[in-house]
Design an enzyme around this catalytic site. Structure first.
Site, PDB file in Angstrom:
ATOM      1  N   ASP A 192       2.692  -2.434  13.939  1.00 56.44           N
ATOM      2  CA  ASP A 192       3.727  -2.003  14.890  1.00 56.44           C
ATOM      3  C   ASP A 192       4.629  -3.195  15.211  1.00 56.44           C
ATOM      4  O   ASP A 192       4.129  -4.243  15.638  1.00 56.44           O
ATOM      5  CB  ASP A 192       3.077  -1.472  16.163  1.00 56.44           C
ATOM      6  CG  ASP A 192       2.298  -0.190  15.894  1.00 56.44           C
ATOM      7  OD1 ASP A 192       2.901   0.776  15.399  1.00 56.44           O
ATOM      8  OD2 ASP A 192       1.077  -0.169  16.155  1.00 56.44           O
ATOM      9  N   GLU A 224      -9.117  -4.063   6.869  1.00 51.74           N
ATOM     10  CA  GLU A 224      -7.710  -3.683   7.039  1.00 51.74           C
ATOM     11  C   GLU A 224      -7.495  -3.256   8.485  1.00 51.74           C
ATOM     12  O   GLU A 224      -8.226  -2.402   9.005  1.00 51.74           O
ATOM     13  CB  GLU A 224      -7.327  -2.533   6.099  1.00 51.74           C
ATOM     14  CG  GLU A 224      -5.864  -2.128   6.298  1.00 51.74           C
ATOM     15  CD  GLU A 224      -5.389  -1.047   5.339  1.00 51.74           C
ATOM     16  OE1 GLU A 224      -6.167  -0.636   4.457  1.00 51.74           O
ATOM     17  OE2 GLU A 224      -4.233  -0.614   5.492  1.00 51.74           O
ATOM     18  N   PHE A 280       4.694   3.904   6.350  1.00 47.33           N
ATOM     19  CA  PHE A 280       5.667   3.172   7.161  1.00 47.33           C
ATOM     20  C   PHE A 280       6.594   2.321   6.303  1.00 47.33           C
ATOM     21  O   PHE A 280       7.718   2.030   6.701  1.00 47.33           O
ATOM     22  CB  PHE A 280       4.959   2.351   8.249  1.00 47.33           C
ATOM     23  CG  PHE A 280       4.650   3.181   9.460  1.00 47.33           C
ATOM     24  CD1 PHE A 280       3.547   4.027   9.485  1.00 47.33           C
ATOM     25  CD2 PHE A 280       5.493   3.179  10.560  1.00 47.33           C
ATOM     26  CE1 PHE A 280       3.273   4.832  10.580  1.00 47.33           C
ATOM     27  CE2 PHE A 280       5.232   3.981  11.668  1.00 47.33           C
ATOM     28  CZ  PHE A 280       4.124   4.813  11.673  1.00 47.33           C
ATOM     29  N   GLU A 281       6.136   1.933   5.142  1.00 49.84           N
ATOM     30  CA  GLU A 281       7.011   1.225   4.208  1.00 49.84           C
ATOM     31  C   GLU A 281       8.141   2.157   3.768  1.00 49.84           C
ATOM     32  O   GLU A 281       9.313   1.767   3.754  1.00 49.84           O
ATOM     33  CB  GLU A 281       6.193   0.763   3.004  1.00 49.84           C
ATOM     34  CG  GLU A 281       6.997   0.002   1.966  1.00 49.84           C
ATOM     35  CD  GLU A 281       6.090  -0.675   0.952  1.00 49.84           C
ATOM     36  OE1 GLU A 281       4.913  -0.273   0.828  1.00 49.84           O
ATOM     37  OE2 GLU A 281       6.551  -1.615   0.285  1.00 49.84           O
ATOM     38  N   THR A 334       3.189   2.292   1.414  1.00 51.77           N
ATOM     39  CA  THR A 334       2.597   3.014   2.550  1.00 51.77           C
ATOM     40  C   THR A 334       3.647   3.911   3.207  1.00 51.77           C
ATOM     41  O   THR A 334       4.842   3.811   2.933  1.00 51.77           O
ATOM     42  CB  THR A 334       2.045   2.039   3.617  1.00 51.77           C
ATOM     43  OG1 THR A 334       3.142   1.509   4.355  1.00 51.77           O
ATOM     44  CG2 THR A 334       1.219   0.921   3.013  1.00 51.77           C
ATOM     45  N   ASP A 382       8.460  -4.692   7.470  1.00 49.99           N
ATOM     46  CA  ASP A 382       9.866  -4.440   7.119  1.00 49.99           C
ATOM     47  C   ASP A 382      10.777  -4.823   8.287  1.00 49.99           C
ATOM     48  O   ASP A 382      11.942  -4.436   8.291  1.00 49.99           O
ATOM     49  CB  ASP A 382      10.074  -2.963   6.757  1.00 49.99           C
ATOM     50  CG  ASP A 382       9.770  -2.038   7.918  1.00 49.99           C
ATOM     51  OD1 ASP A 382       8.692  -2.203   8.526  1.00 49.99           O
ATOM     52  OD2 ASP A 382      10.604  -1.171   8.246  1.00 49.99           O
ATOM     53  N   GLU A 434      -8.844   1.313  12.855  1.00 49.62           N
ATOM     54  CA  GLU A 434      -7.681   2.111  13.294  1.00 49.62           C
ATOM     55  C   GLU A 434      -8.044   2.822  14.600  1.00 49.62           C
ATOM     56  O   GLU A 434      -9.229   3.078  14.859  1.00 49.62           O
ATOM     57  CB  GLU A 434      -7.313   3.103  12.176  1.00 49.62           C
ATOM     58  CG  GLU A 434      -6.171   4.053  12.428  1.00 49.62           C
ATOM     59  CD  GLU A 434      -4.867   3.382  12.823  1.00 49.62           C
ATOM     60  OE1 GLU A 434      -4.577   3.361  14.032  1.00 49.62           O
ATOM     61  OE2 GLU A 434      -4.138   2.869  11.950  1.00 49.62           O
TER      62      GLU A 434
END
Ligand SMILES: C[S@@+](CC[C@H](N)C(=O)[O-])C[C@H]1O[C@@H](n2cnc3c(N)ncnc32)[C@H](O)[C@@H]1O
Length: 231
Positions: free
Chosen positions: A137, A62, A210-211, A208, A173, A87
């Site tokens: 991002d 991921e 950010f979702e 998530t 999104d 990350e």
């Protein structure tokens, strides 16, 4: 193709800017106590996944797990699989380590480094069962599009790292990025779209952070699901 410039140095244009956010005391404690066990150092050599995980179960990587809650939920629901989270945001890494401890997970490892370099150097070709990229991002301004992660030649590198029949799953999104990524992934040799264009929501994917932010702004969430194709 490796994302190297002609002089052999890694590209300077990064897909992230290190955010200043401070870690909480719990994240700092988890980082100090658990990093040795769960964080793999960046090395210029390919990883031996069976040595790292202590088994030969399939591995999903991921990119940009953020706070890592979705990563921890997915790993907890799939104890027969391994997960490699990549990350650069230290507080998020601390948070995922805290989740690993809280949920007694043994099937996650973390690399704290630029995923572009990790994929170029550390991930063996044909080694992954899946790649997850949830809400990367978006870099919405045109002059920043060059920072977007999902573009060739990086998507070609991602495709090379997947096994036959493995998948790449991206969710965003940002409509403009969704259309951009759809075009880039469709043009990536070695990948084939599982659907006509966007995929239906995958019920197993947890929401998530950010979702939630995107949905609060009435953004539409787009899912892209590609698999490796026979060459
Ligand atoms: C918009 S956040 C999304 C986080 C999480 N997936 C979510 O949905 O809440 C994107 C994350 O990707 C990470 N990121 C961006 N580019 C990266 C790269 N090249 N290597 C590793 N992480 C990266 C950022 O640090 C950030 O945490």
């Amino acid at each position: 193709m490796l994302p190297l410039s002609t002089d052999g140095a890694f590209r300077e244009i990064k897909s992230y800017v290190l955010r200043a956010g401070r870690s909480t005391a719990a994240q700092e404690r988890a980082y100090a106590a658990l990093s040795e066990k769960f964080i793999l150092p960046f090395t210029p050599d390919p990883i031996n996944f069976s040595a790292v995980f202590g088994n030969t179960r399939p591995v999903t990587a991921e990119i940009g797990f953020g706070m890592g809650i979705a990563t921890a939920i997915i790993a907890g629901a799939n104890p027969g699989k391994n997960y490699l989270g990549i990350e650069v945001h230290r507080p998020g890494i601390g948070r995922l380590l805290w989740e690993i401890e809280r949920r007694s997970l043994t099937n996650i490892r973390i690399i704290e480094h630029d995923a572009v370099e990790v994929f170029a150097r550390m991930i063996p070709n044909g080694s992954l069962e899946g790649i997850h990229i949830f809400f990367p991002d978006p870099w919405p301004k045109k002059r920043h599009h060059k920072r977007r992660l999902i573009k060739r030649p990086f998507t070609e590198t991602l495709a090379q790292k997947l096994k036959d029949g493995a998948y790449l799953y991206m969710v965003t999104d940002w409509e403009d990025y969704a259309l951009w990524a759809l075009a880039e992934l469709c043009a990536t040799s070695g990948l084939s779209n599982t659907y006509q264009d966007f995929a239906p929501p995958q019920s197993w994917r947890p929401e998530t952070k950010f979702e939630r932010k995107g949905l609060a702004k009435n953004h539409v969430v787009r899912e892209l699901l590609f698999t490796t194709k026979d060459m």
